[in-house]
Motif scaffolding. Structure first.
Motif, PDB file in Angstrom:
ATOM      1  N   ALA A   1      12.739  13.464  31.184  1.00  0.00           N
ATOM      2  CA  ALA A   1      12.675  12.182  31.891  1.00  0.00           C
ATOM      3  C   ALA A   1      14.071  11.727  32.299  1.00  0.00           C
ATOM      4  O   ALA A   1      14.287  11.247  33.430  1.00  0.00           O
ATOM      5  CB  ALA A   1      11.997  11.132  31.010  1.00  0.00           C
ATOM      6  N   GLU A   2      15.031  11.883  31.406  1.00  0.00           N
ATOM      7  CA  GLU A   2      16.414  11.515  31.733  1.00  0.00           C
ATOM      8  C   GLU A   2      16.965  12.372  32.863  1.00  0.00           C
ATOM      9  O   GLU A   2      17.776  11.894  33.679  1.00  0.00           O
ATOM     10  CB  GLU A   2      17.294  11.664  30.488  1.00  0.00           C
ATOM     11  CG  GLU A   2      16.991  10.635  29.397  1.00  0.00           C
ATOM     12  CD  GLU A   2      17.713  10.933  28.088  1.00  0.00           C
ATOM     13  OE1 GLU A   2      18.282  12.051  27.980  1.00  0.00           O
ATOM     14  OE2 GLU A   2      17.700  10.075  27.197  1.00  0.00           O
TER      15      GLU A   2
ATOM     16  N   ARG B   1       5.657   5.469  27.878  1.00  0.00           N
ATOM     17  CA  ARG B   1       7.089   5.248  27.640  1.00  0.00           C
ATOM     18  C   ARG B   1       7.928   5.763  28.803  1.00  0.00           C
ATOM     19  O   ARG B   1       8.983   5.200  29.127  1.00  0.00           O
ATOM     20  CB  ARG B   1       7.489   5.944  26.351  1.00  0.00           C
ATOM     21  CG  ARG B   1       8.852   5.565  25.810  1.00  0.00           C
ATOM     22  CD  ARG B   1       9.162   6.344  24.543  1.00  0.00           C
ATOM     23  NE  ARG B   1       8.062   6.262  23.570  1.00  0.00           N
ATOM     24  CZ  ARG B   1       7.980   7.030  22.500  1.00  0.00           C
ATOM     25  NH1 ARG B   1       8.900   7.955  22.264  1.00  0.00           N
ATOM     26  NH2 ARG B   1       6.967   6.888  21.664  1.00  0.00           N
ATOM     27  N   HIS B   2       7.466   6.833  29.448  1.00  0.00           N
ATOM     28  CA  HIS B   2       8.272   7.458  30.503  1.00  0.00           C
ATOM     29  C   HIS B   2       7.668   7.300  31.903  1.00  0.00           C
ATOM     30  O   HIS B   2       8.200   7.858  32.864  1.00  0.00           O
ATOM     31  CB  HIS B   2       8.457   8.941  30.184  1.00  0.00           C
ATOM     32  CG  HIS B   2       9.217   9.180  28.908  1.00  0.00           C
ATOM     33  ND1 HIS B   2      10.518   8.761  28.735  1.00  0.00           N
ATOM     34  CD2 HIS B   2       8.844   9.778  27.736  1.00  0.00           C
ATOM     35  CE1 HIS B   2      10.926   9.102  27.519  1.00  0.00           C
ATOM     36  NE2 HIS B   2       9.932   9.707  26.897  1.00  0.00           N
TER      37      HIS B   2
ATOM     38  N   LEU C   1      10.447  15.006  34.499  1.00  0.00           N
ATOM     39  CA  LEU C   1       9.197  14.923  33.740  1.00  0.00           C
ATOM     40  C   LEU C   1       8.075  14.406  34.624  1.00  0.00           C
ATOM     41  O   LEU C   1       8.183  13.351  35.247  1.00  0.00           O
ATOM     42  CB  LEU C   1       9.369  14.000  32.534  1.00  0.00           C
ATOM     43  CG  LEU C   1       8.163  13.911  31.597  1.00  0.00           C
ATOM     44  CD1 LEU C   1       7.931  15.248  30.891  1.00  0.00           C
ATOM     45  CD2 LEU C   1       8.346  12.787  30.568  1.00  0.00           C
TER      46      LEU C   1
ATOM     47  N   THR D   1       8.475  15.175  21.809  1.00  0.00           N
ATOM     48  CA  THR D   1       8.962  13.853  22.214  1.00  0.00           C
ATOM     49  C   THR D   1      10.396  13.937  22.695  1.00  0.00           C
ATOM     50  O   THR D   1      10.778  13.298  23.691  1.00  0.00           O
ATOM     51  CB  THR D   1       8.846  12.870  21.034  1.00  0.00           C
ATOM     52  OG1 THR D   1       7.463  12.718  20.678  1.00  0.00           O
ATOM     53  CG2 THR D   1       9.421  11.517  21.387  1.00  0.00           C
TER      54      THR D   1
ATOM     55  N   CYS E   1       3.188  16.540  21.765  1.00  0.00           N
ATOM     56  CA  CYS E   1       3.922  15.274  21.741  1.00  0.00           C
ATOM     57  C   CYS E   1       4.340  14.886  20.330  1.00  0.00           C
ATOM     58  O   CYS E   1       4.417  13.704  19.992  1.00  0.00           O
ATOM     59  CB  CYS E   1       3.080  14.165  22.373  1.00  0.00           C
ATOM     60  SG  CYS E   1       2.660  14.462  24.102  1.00  0.00           S
TER      61      CYS E   1
ATOM     62  N   ALA F   1      10.346  15.532  26.135  1.00  0.00           N
ATOM     63  CA  ALA F   1       9.864  14.586  27.145  1.00  0.00           C
ATOM     64  C   ALA F   1      10.959  13.594  27.511  1.00  0.00           C
ATOM     65  O   ALA F   1      11.189  13.311  28.702  1.00  0.00           O
ATOM     66  CB  ALA F   1       8.621  13.864  26.632  1.00  0.00           C
ATOM     67  N   ARG F   2      11.640  13.055  26.524  1.00  0.00           N
ATOM     68  CA  ARG F   2      12.719  12.112  26.799  1.00  0.00           C
ATOM     69  C   ARG F   2      13.818  12.765  27.630  1.00  0.00           C
ATOM     70  O   ARG F   2      14.317  12.184  28.603  1.00  0.00           O
ATOM     71  CB  ARG F   2      13.310  11.596  25.485  1.00  0.00           C
ATOM     72  CG  ARG F   2      14.402  10.552  25.678  1.00  0.00           C
ATOM     73  CD  ARG F   2      15.194  10.309  24.429  1.00  0.00           C
ATOM     74  NE  ARG F   2      16.021  11.462  24.093  1.00  0.00           N
ATOM     75  CZ  ARG F   2      15.842  12.222  23.025  1.00  0.00           C
ATOM     76  NH1 ARG F   2      14.860  11.975  22.184  1.00  0.00           N
ATOM     77  NH2 ARG F   2      16.627  13.262  22.797  1.00  0.00           N
ATOM     78  N   THR F   3      14.172  14.000  27.269  1.00  0.00           N
ATOM     79  CA  THR F   3      15.274  14.682  27.957  1.00  0.00           C
ATOM     80  C   THR F   3      14.911  15.004  29.400  1.00  0.00           C
ATOM     81  O   THR F   3      15.714  14.764  30.324  1.00  0.00           O
ATOM     82  CB  THR F   3      15.649  15.959  27.197  1.00  0.00           C
ATOM     83  OG1 THR F   3      15.997  15.618  25.849  1.00  0.00           O
ATOM     84  CG2 THR F   3      16.825  16.650  27.853  1.00  0.00           C
TER      85      THR F   3
END
Length: 321
Positions: free
Chosen positions: A26-27, A48-49, A31, A19, A14, A22-24
């Motif tokens: 999740a989008e 956050r996700h 995730l 990070t 992480c 993880a964001r990508t």
């Protein structure tokens, strides 16, 4: 939470790049979990996700997890990649996939014959500008490729275990290998350790069996940023400049060259900028990983590509005592 129709992905590591992964994911709606040896960091990213923060052992044991992304310090990649594959999970492992040829081969051997997707995180292979450049080379628009050179320089980041060659050069080596479609027959490296025992500047000189020559220049001790790949062909030249504005990232030069009794002559022309579709390279890479898992698409950057890069780095490494 991940979509029921998509593979479920866990990101292990992480830090900065984990990070971003993880964001990508999740989008993209895929995730399912994150993991890090620092539980507080994992829990913050998980919150956050809206996913779980779990130990890596639990990631590997969870039958609901389809694929794992490894974004760890590189000296951990090989062991963890083998563990992921032995657990029956699909794998995306960041570059470099190992710090030795033998460890990189362990990853490739672990993936062979499993039917699992195992790809290397060579994210620039998914950049729309590079994809357009690759298509231009394949179609013969540049003519016969004669020379490829890359400059990837800037200030920082300084890693305790990686010099400028191992940390930075994998990006461009992956691109050069994709464009040439060949393994170099000769590799020569030069490095300079300015700040400490690890090289802050590095040059690689490559010769390919088809006659193409190439060089890679990397630096993490440079006062300005440059991210440029130049391809010299017999008909035209092209430059992929990742620091340039989006509408100028891929420039095509049709300079005129001709030979006379007095030698070679030239006439420079203004570049034509190649129109590019929108799309973030990391988003395209992550979507490709999901496509390979869900529909059996052929991986564009298999771990064998990561091994090929490690073999070149090993041949070009300059040791400093």
């Amino acid at each position: 939470m991940p979509s029921a129709s998509l593979p479920k992905i866990a990101v292990v590591g992480c830090g900065y790049w984990g990070t971003n992964h993880a964001r990508t994911f999740a989008e993209l709606g895929a995730l399912a979990a994150v993991s890090d040896r620092n539980p507080e960091r994992a829990e913050a990213l998980a919150a956050r996700h809206g996913v779980a923060a779990v130990a890596v052992e639990d990631v590997l044991a969870d039958p609901e997890i389809d694929g794992v992304v490894l974004a760890l310090p590189p000296h951990h990649h090989a062991d963890q990649a083998v563990a992921v594959l032995e657990a029956g999970k699909h794998l995306l492992v960041e570059k470099p996939i190992a710090l030795s040829v033998s460890d990189a081969r362990r990853v490739v051997d672990a993936a062979e014959g499993t039917g699992l997707v195992a790809i290397t995180g060579h994210v620039l292979r998914f950049h729309p500008a590079f994809e357009a450049l690759e298509a231009m080379v394949a179609s013969g628009e540049l003519g016969a490729v004669r020379y490829i050179h890359s400059h990837r320089v800037g200030l920082g980041k300084f890693h305790a275990e990686n010099d400028a060659l191992w940390d930075i050069a994998p990006h461009d080596l992956s691109l050069i290998l994709a464009l040439t479609g060949e393994t170099p027959v000769k590799v020569r490296g030069e490095g300079s350790a300015v700040m400490n025992r690890l090289s802050d500047f590095a040059h690689l000189h490559l010769e390919f069996p088809g006659g193409i020559r190439s060089h890679v220049f990397t630096s993490r001790l440079n006062p300005y940023r440059e991210r440029r790949l130049t391809v010299i062909g017999s008909k035209a030249m092209a430059v992929f400049d990742d620091v340039a504005p989006w509408d100028q990232k891929l420039a095509l030069y049709r300079h005129k060259l001709w030979e006379t009794e007095d030698g070679w002559q030239s006439e420079m022309v203004d570049p034509n900028y190649v129109p590019l579709p929108d799309g973030l390279p990391l988003s395209r890479e992550c979507a490709h990983f999901l496509e390979c898992i869900a529909h059996g698409a052929t991986p564009r950057t298999p771990v064998a590509d990561g091994l090929a890069v490690i073999e070149i780095l090993s041949q070009g490494t300059v040791r400093h005592d």
